[in-house]
Enzyme design. Structure first.
Site, PDB file in Angstrom:
ATOM      1  N   CYS A   1      15.853  45.801  63.986  1.00 54.03           N
ATOM      2  CA  CYS A   1      15.649  47.237  64.447  1.00 54.03           C
ATOM      3  C   CYS A   1      17.186  47.809  64.562  1.00 54.03           C
ATOM      4  O   CYS A   1      17.701  47.034  65.810  1.00 54.03           O
ATOM      5  CB  CYS A   1      14.025  47.909  65.278  1.00 54.03           C
ATOM      6  SG  CYS A   1      14.628  47.429  66.841  1.00 54.03           S
TER       7      CYS A   1
ATOM      8  N   ARG B   1      44.098  40.915  36.381  1.00 53.44           N
ATOM      9  CA  ARG B   1      42.596  40.398  36.791  1.00 53.44           C
ATOM     10  C   ARG B   1      41.540  41.809  37.131  1.00 53.44           C
ATOM     11  O   ARG B   1      41.744  42.558  36.566  1.00 53.44           O
ATOM     12  CB  ARG B   1      43.290  40.833  38.344  1.00 53.44           C
ATOM     13  CG  ARG B   1      43.833  42.433  38.557  1.00 53.44           C
ATOM     14  CD  ARG B   1      44.596  42.690  40.350  1.00 53.44           C
ATOM     15  NE  ARG B   1      45.187  43.484  40.411  1.00 53.44           N
ATOM     16  CZ  ARG B   1      46.210  43.845  41.108  1.00 53.44           C
ATOM     17  NH1 ARG B   1      46.705  42.936  42.006  1.00 53.44           N
ATOM     18  NH2 ARG B   1      46.346  45.092  41.335  1.00 53.44           N
TER      19      ARG B   1
ATOM     20  N   MET C   1      51.905  42.036  50.216  1.00 54.09           N
ATOM     21  CA  MET C   1      53.278  40.188  50.138  1.00 54.09           C
ATOM     22  C   MET C   1      54.736  41.391  48.743  1.00 54.09           C
ATOM     23  O   MET C   1      54.305  41.673  48.134  1.00 54.09           O
ATOM     24  CB  MET C   1      52.151  39.430  49.090  1.00 54.09           C
ATOM     25  CG  MET C   1      50.829  38.677  50.040  1.00 54.09           C
ATOM     26  SD  MET C   1      50.773  38.200  51.353  1.00 54.09           S
ATOM     27  CE  MET C   1      51.963  36.723  51.436  1.00 54.09           C
TER      28      MET C   1
ATOM     29  N   SER D   1      10.624  41.836  66.619  1.00 56.71           N
ATOM     30  CA  SER D   1      12.551  43.346  66.672  1.00 56.71           C
ATOM     31  C   SER D   1      13.500  42.695  67.266  1.00 56.71           C
ATOM     32  O   SER D   1      13.324  43.326  68.100  1.00 56.71           O
ATOM     33  CB  SER D   1      11.498  43.544  66.531  1.00 56.71           C
ATOM     34  OG  SER D   1      12.796  44.914  66.256  1.00 56.71           O
TER      35      SER D   1
ATOM     36  N   LYS E   1      46.458  35.934  41.000  1.00 61.25           N
ATOM     37  CA  LYS E   1      47.502  35.967  39.938  1.00 61.25           C
ATOM     38  C   LYS E   1      47.496  34.571  39.440  1.00 61.25           C
ATOM     39  O   LYS E   1      47.101  35.144  37.863  1.00 61.25           O
ATOM     40  CB  LYS E   1      48.804  36.314  40.865  1.00 61.25           C
ATOM     41  CG  LYS E   1      49.712  37.068  39.667  1.00 61.25           C
ATOM     42  CD  LYS E   1      51.482  37.761  40.529  1.00 61.25           C
ATOM     43  CE  LYS E   1      50.981  38.766  42.293  1.00 61.25           C
ATOM     44  NZ  LYS E   1      51.911  38.979  42.652  1.00 61.25           N
TER      45      LYS E   1
END
Ligand code: ADP
Ligand code: MG
Ligand code: MG
Length: 916
Positions: free
Chosen positions: A863, A338, A105, A795, A25
């Site tokens: 994997c 924003r 908030m 792997s 902000k």
């Protein structure tokens, strides 16, 4: 001299890239100020000050002085002092963290107003009602957020005054009513908090700032951060902004706007406006807003100016912007902007549109979408409303298809979801107190509020299905039911279906269809560009464009976990570049169980050989099928992993069967099968383990059961030969599971070499397949340098590695206590979902480095489910794996995130000057 940080920035001193310090902000207010847009003057206290406050419980030294200085220059600029009795300067005290946390908030408006100055404000504005309305709002917000008085108590007083007056809206209250309300609120504050509402403007300001700091650790804020995986230690900034008033009459008002539709990505005028209102009235849904387009009729000059500013912002931010504005007697003020949250669909469409408009490049487009969003687009949707008629229609606020039982409060939502039920949270409107219920619900349905209501904003942020503003519904939370047009009554527990893409609500469970995006991936290649028109077509083209770029950019390859030819074919359609994990255990089920039983029961080498001989051709067939589908691509086949007793009958069942047979046997000595069952029972008892996960499984089977692994390896080698003879190019790889030390692997590798030599001799076709191992035990990771001497590839089996590193058995712990662990902050996300970078990830990193030191050309992959998890994929990229392997359906997500990892990695390097 000790470094004294600067704790306060005037808006003119900041800019949009200071989010970490000034909050989103504050940073964007600064940016807009410097763009020359009409922002009321003010200043921002940094997150650093908040962190210091949270650490010590006190304002850091120097802060008070800095605030004093900035306040003085604000007062000079405005020509009046904070709370000055005859002409008070009022300010808002606004929270704002680096990540936007809508409604989480607390913000207090009208700070500076008191008994002494309310008259001055009235005189200056020429409007008594306005001054008292502002004052009652201050006491209400201040009482609730700063002094911790239950907000409902204020609402009750307000309702009581409205009721006494017969008023349906706060607009009908006059000055006298509002004066009474102020008196009632003051009493309430004194009673409920034990403190008088502070009359000194500077105390109000100081207390509000501290309250905003402290609200960082409020329950709602913490819950939201956990949900969004936002770190807990960032703190919030506090912006102090000169008040402008939207509640000064019909020529004033307040609103929110988007530069594009945050649901679909379409360009246009989107937003809501509310005349004669202040601050949060718009989002709270207390009065019905009008569509932003209506502002053109109400105040053409302000409307035109707003559209002009929206264009400026969009070109400047090169993205969808979300805006808060207020009109004070015909003057437009910008209060916030924003980069706006958006649905997954909008994210892809907007990114592609902006590339086409030349505002961003393909790398940037790739950065702006996420694997999680792509996953969402691949979810099924409801079948077209062919059969059932919706019981009502609301605003399609956040897409998806949600089915569940209606519940009417957040506690019930949480409780039912905890019991494993799917629920839809139905409310008139939601507020931050409903958050836990929204998290627990499959979908959210409200009868009030628009696309920017709390329900809509939060649902989109969480990727939850939401229909809001279904105004035809009478929601009655007290009686736990709602009534739809035509008298349809839906009580708590009744199943409803909510379509967040169309706004339709259905009674019962509506049938769902697969997503267009998933279908599109599935359908090989759509060559004909014009095959799909309209909105869906645009989305598919956007997805294609961004996926193609991800594929160009990514360094890591993607493979699939697939066990059958059919799965393998599907994996190819989703973009697999091989198979990273082919499990063989399912090949021992069904009809083949009897061979496993024979193997377990074998007394002699001949018996055992016979059982294995029966399995060999079956396995060869399985492997040849997959190798045919994956011709030319690597196929990593894992030797048998689970304990053998998993293929044998259940101990209890078998015991009962044997007991029954024995009882019959007393009568009929020759009962068939009795003897076999008894032997099998003995074997099951012998093989029974207290902790099978840590028992006789993986490579241990290969060492203990003669011939088992050799048979599997032979089947693989012979399948490869078969493929070569058929003119194919097989790339089979043999993977040994659960190795803890190099010797285990050496034994199996030597056995494999003998098999390869034998098969080569017998067939005249040279076979020498790569042999590697899974790294899924901490000891394997810790000795990876040694193990690499015997391994052509690693792997990482991060699921077992997570279980063994944490000492968790996943099936046992996930359902039983993971919620408590998440609540307690032991981890922010389940380590089975996202690889635990600090612990498990560190082992993987170590094994990668030491494995490569031993054998620079060793192939390294992962994997398991983590291979399809966005955050984990980026982690694996960062530590240098060659590929990830995941289930076919997750492949697009893995491809996208591997591409993003590559471009995000470059951005990081640019940011810190190329040093890593
Ligand atoms: P949130 O983060 O919940 O949106 P904000 O700090 O943006 O909280 O403030 C809440 C509401 O009050 C918003 O509608 C905002 O536009 C309005 N508001 C904040 N500061 C001012 C101000 N100085 N003048 C008028 N309205 C304000
Ligand atoms: Mg706001
Ligand atoms: Mg494993």
């Amino acid at each position: 001299m000790p470094h004294t940080p600067k704790f306060v920035y005037a808006f003119a001193e900041g800019h949009k890239d200071l989010k970490d310090l000034l909050g989103g902000k504050g940073a964007n207010l600064a940016e807009m100020t410097n763009l020359g847009l009409p922002v009321p003057p003010g200043f921002t206290i940094t997150t650093e000050a908040c962190r210091a406050f949270l650490a010590t419980g006190d304002e850091p030294s120097g802060l008070r002085h800095e605030v004093e200085e900035h306040l003085r220059s604000l007062e000079t600029r405005m020509g009046r002092r904070l709370g000055q009795p005859d002409d008070p300067l009022l300010v808002s005290v606004r929270s704002g963290a680096a990540f936007s946390m809508p409604g989480m908030m607390d913000t207090v408006l009208n700070i500076g107003l008191s008994d002494a100055s309310v008259g001055g404000l009235a005189a200056q504005a020429g409007d008594d009602r306005f001054a008292w309305d502002s004052y009652r709002r201050l006491i209400q917000m201040f009482g609730k957020t700063v002094l911790g008085v239950d907000g409902d108590l204020f609402e009750e007083r307000l309702e009581a005054v409205k009721r006494a007056k017969g008023a349906s809206s706060d607009l009908e209250l006059d000055t006298a009513d509002l004066r009474d309300l102020v008196a009632a609120y003051k009493d309430l504050v004194a009673d409920a908090s034990g403190t008088e509402f502070p009359q000194d403007p500077r105390s109000q300001l100081g207390m509000a700032v501290r309250a905003v700091f402290a609200s960082w650790n409020g329950d709602r804020a913490r819950l939201y951060r956990r949900q969004e995986h936002i770190p807990d230690d960032l703190g919030t900034a506090v912006s102090i902004v000169a008040m402008v008033f939207g509640n000064l009459g019909a020529d004033s008002g307040t609103g929110v706007a988007f530069t594009r539709d945050p649901a679909s990505g379409k360009q246009g005028v989107y937003g809501d406006y509310l005349a004669n209102a202040q601050g949060e009235d718009v989002v709270a849904g207390i009065r019905n807003t009008v569509p932003l387009a209506d502002l053109e009729r109400l105040d053409k000059a302000s409307y035109d100016r707003l559209l002009e500013i929206m264009r400026v912002l969009e070109d400047h931010y090169r993205d969808l912007c979300d805006i808060e504005f207020t009109i004070e007697r015909g003057t437009l003020w910008m209060l916030q902007t924003r980069v706006g949250k958006r649905t997954a669909e909008a994210a892809f469409r907007i990114a592609a549109q902006l590339v086409e408009q030349g505002l961003i490049d393909d790398d940037e487009a790739l950065r702006r979408v996420t694997g999680a969003q792509l996953a969402q687009l691949m979810f099924p949707r409801f079948a077209d409303a062919g059969g059932s008629e919706p019981i009502t229609r609301g605003i399609a606020a956040s897409p998806g298809a949600a089915v569940g039982m209606a519940v009417f409060d957040q506690a019930t939502a949480v409780a039912r979801a905890h019991d494993g039920e799917r629920v839809i949270l139905v409310r008139r409107e939601t507020n931050p107190d409903d958050l836990a219920g929204m998290v627990a619900a499959e979908g959210i349905l409200t009868s009030r509020g628009g696309k920017t209501s709390h329900a809509a904003v939060v649902a989109r942020g969480m990727g939850k299905t939401c229909v809001c503003g279904a105004e035809a519904l009478q929601v009655d939370p007290a009686r736990r039911r709602f009534t739809a047009p035509g008298g349809v009554v839906v009580a708590e527990g009744d199943v409803i279906s909510v379509d967040g893409s169309t706004g339709c609500v259905y009674l019962g469970e509506a049938p769902v269809v697969p997503s267009a995006v998933a279908d599109h991936f599935e359908a090989e290649h759509v060559e004909d560009e014009t095959a799909t028109h309209g909105e869906v077509g645009e989305l598919l083209r956007a997805v294609d464009r961004i996926m193609a770029h991800a594929d160009r950019r990514r360094r890591m390859r993607v493979r699939a976990n697939a066990d059958t030819g059919e799965d393998a074919a599907r994996a190819l359609r989703f973009g697999a570049q091989g198979i990273g994990l082919l499990r063989t255990e399912h090949m021992f089920l069904g009809e083949r169980r009897k061979h496993v039983e024979r193997l377990v029961l074998a007394d002699t080498d001949d018996d055992r050989a016979a059982a294995l001989d029966a399995l060999l051709p079956l396995q060869r067939r399985d492997f040849a099928d997959v190798l045919a589908v994956m011709d030319g691509l690597p196929v990593t086949i894992r030797l048998l992993d689970p304990p053998l007793h998993e293929f044998l009958p259940d101990l209890t069942d078998l015991s009962v069967r044997v007991a029954l047979a024995e009882a019959r046997g007393a009568v009929d000595e020759t009962a068939a099968g009795g003897a076999d069952d008894a032997a099998l029972l003995a074997a099951v008892r012998r093989l029974h383990e207290h902790n099978p996960m840590l028992g006789l499984r993986g490579v241990r089977l290969g060492l203990v059961i003669p011939g088992l692994f050799a048979m599997q390896i032979r089947a693989i080698a012979e399948a490869a030969v078969e493929r070569v003879r058929a003119g194919g190019t097989p790339h089979a790889e043999v993977m040994v599971p659960l190795v803890a030390g190099v010797r285990e692997l050496e034994i199996i590798r030597d056995e494999a070499r003998e098999v390869f030599a034998a098969v080569s001799r017998e067939t005249g076709v040279e076979v020498a397949l790569p042999v590697g191992t899974m790294i899924e035990l901490p000891r394997a990771a810790l000795t990876a340098g040694r193990i690499a001497e015997a391994a052509d590839f690693f792997s990482f089996g991060t699921n077992d590695l997570t279980q063994t590193t944490w000492g968790f058995s996943r099936d046992d712990v996930e359902a039983s206590f993971f919620t408590q662990y998440l609540d307690a902050g032991v981890f922010g996300v389940s380590p089975f979902e996202t690889v635990d970078a600090d612990g498990v990830g560190r082992l993987v990193d170590l094994a990668v480095r030491e494995g490569r030191t031993t054998r620079p050309d060793i192939a390294l992959g992962v994997c398991g489910e983590h291979g399809g998890d966005p955050d984990s994929v980026r982690f694996f990229h960062a530590i240098g794996l060659d590929y990830v392997s995941c289930s076919p359906f997750r492949l697009p997500v893995a491809r996208l995130e591997a591409g993003r990892a590559a471009v995000l990695g470059q951005a990081d390097k640019r940011a810190d000057g190329g040093v890593r």
